[in-house]
Scaffold this active site. Sequence first.
Site, mmCIF file in Angstrom:
data_model
loop_
_atom_site.group_PDB
_atom_site.id
_atom_site.type_symbol
_atom_site.label_atom_id
_atom_site.label_comp_id
_atom_site.label_asym_id
_atom_site.label_seq_id
_atom_site.Cartn_x
_atom_site.Cartn_y
_atom_site.Cartn_z
ATOM 1 N N ARG A 40 -14.519 1.834 3.633
ATOM 2 C CA ARG A 40 -13.356 1.053 3.308
ATOM 3 C C ARG A 40 -13.140 -0.624 3.765
ATOM 4 O O ARG A 40 -12.360 -0.404 5.243
ATOM 5 C CB ARG A 40 -12.304 1.699 3.465
ATOM 6 C CG ARG A 40 -10.686 0.595 2.704
ATOM 7 C CD ARG A 40 -9.535 1.758 3.578
ATOM 8 N NE ARG A 40 -8.386 1.073 2.955
ATOM 9 C CZ ARG A 40 -7.954 0.190 3.613
ATOM 10 N NH1 ARG A 40 -8.151 0.134 4.583
ATOM 11 N NH2 ARG A 40 -6.851 -0.636 3.455
ATOM 12 N N SER A 111 -5.841 9.184 -4.715
ATOM 13 C CA SER A 111 -4.372 9.238 -4.072
ATOM 14 C C SER A 111 -3.136 8.986 -5.230
ATOM 15 O O SER A 111 -3.274 8.607 -6.112
ATOM 16 C CB SER A 111 -4.255 7.518 -3.244
ATOM 17 O OG SER A 111 -5.259 7.458 -2.126
ATOM 18 N N LYS A 140 -2.990 0.003 6.687
ATOM 19 C CA LYS A 140 -2.548 -0.491 5.625
ATOM 20 C C LYS A 140 -1.412 -1.279 4.847
ATOM 21 O O LYS A 140 -0.650 -0.509 5.624
ATOM 22 C CB LYS A 140 -2.983 0.633 4.617
ATOM 23 C CG LYS A 140 -2.471 0.114 3.294
ATOM 24 C CD LYS A 140 -2.900 0.670 2.121
ATOM 25 C CE LYS A 140 -3.543 1.016 0.682
ATOM 26 N NZ LYS A 140 -3.700 2.200 -0.214
#
Length: 211
Positions: A40, A111, A140
């Site tokens: 990521r 998700s 995040k």
Amino acid sequence: MNNHDLKLYFIMGSANVHKRPPLEVLEEALQSGITMFQFREKGPDALTGLAYEIFAQSCQKLCKQYHIPFIVNDDIELALKLGADGIHIGQDDFPVAVIREKIGDMLLGVSVHTKDEVHTALQYAADYVGIGPIFATTSKSNAKPPSGTEFLQQVRSEHPDLPIVAIGGIDESNAQLVFKAGAHGIAVISAICESVNIKDTVLTLTSIQPS
């Protein structure tokens, strides 16, 4: 559904490691026993272009060396180009149906935050779902408010065979609560990236069982 071990699902990009060499962090985590890895690469200082692709390839090479699945976050084209083991998507990405058609039998993680999203993920044969943030997280910037374990428990109760990875603020102090609520695995970023002893952290997290 897949038979991969979701127990300790490590998520990392170069922006998460606080100036430590990211490949060294990943290799130490792999050596210590993480069971899946998600690439990521996001954030203000994230790599782009060729540097992004080379970094992804380097991470994938390490994962292959340790026989750990290499999952790409969001980027379908990169996942297909590298022949990744899977891709993980959020609700802001392409519809699940479109992605499943593009990736074929590749592992698909989705998700989810609502029962409808769980239903859609199942409809298009998601291999696992990610639920969170369970606890507050700084990893995040646009994270939703913490949900606690209630939704996780509901999904586990209604879909006992669905592989679930919990994410968000999980570390050695609260991982047992998450497993007890019904998660098959925990996804972590800071717990490993900010650890002063990655080996000990990984060994502790992989040894935790529901009480």
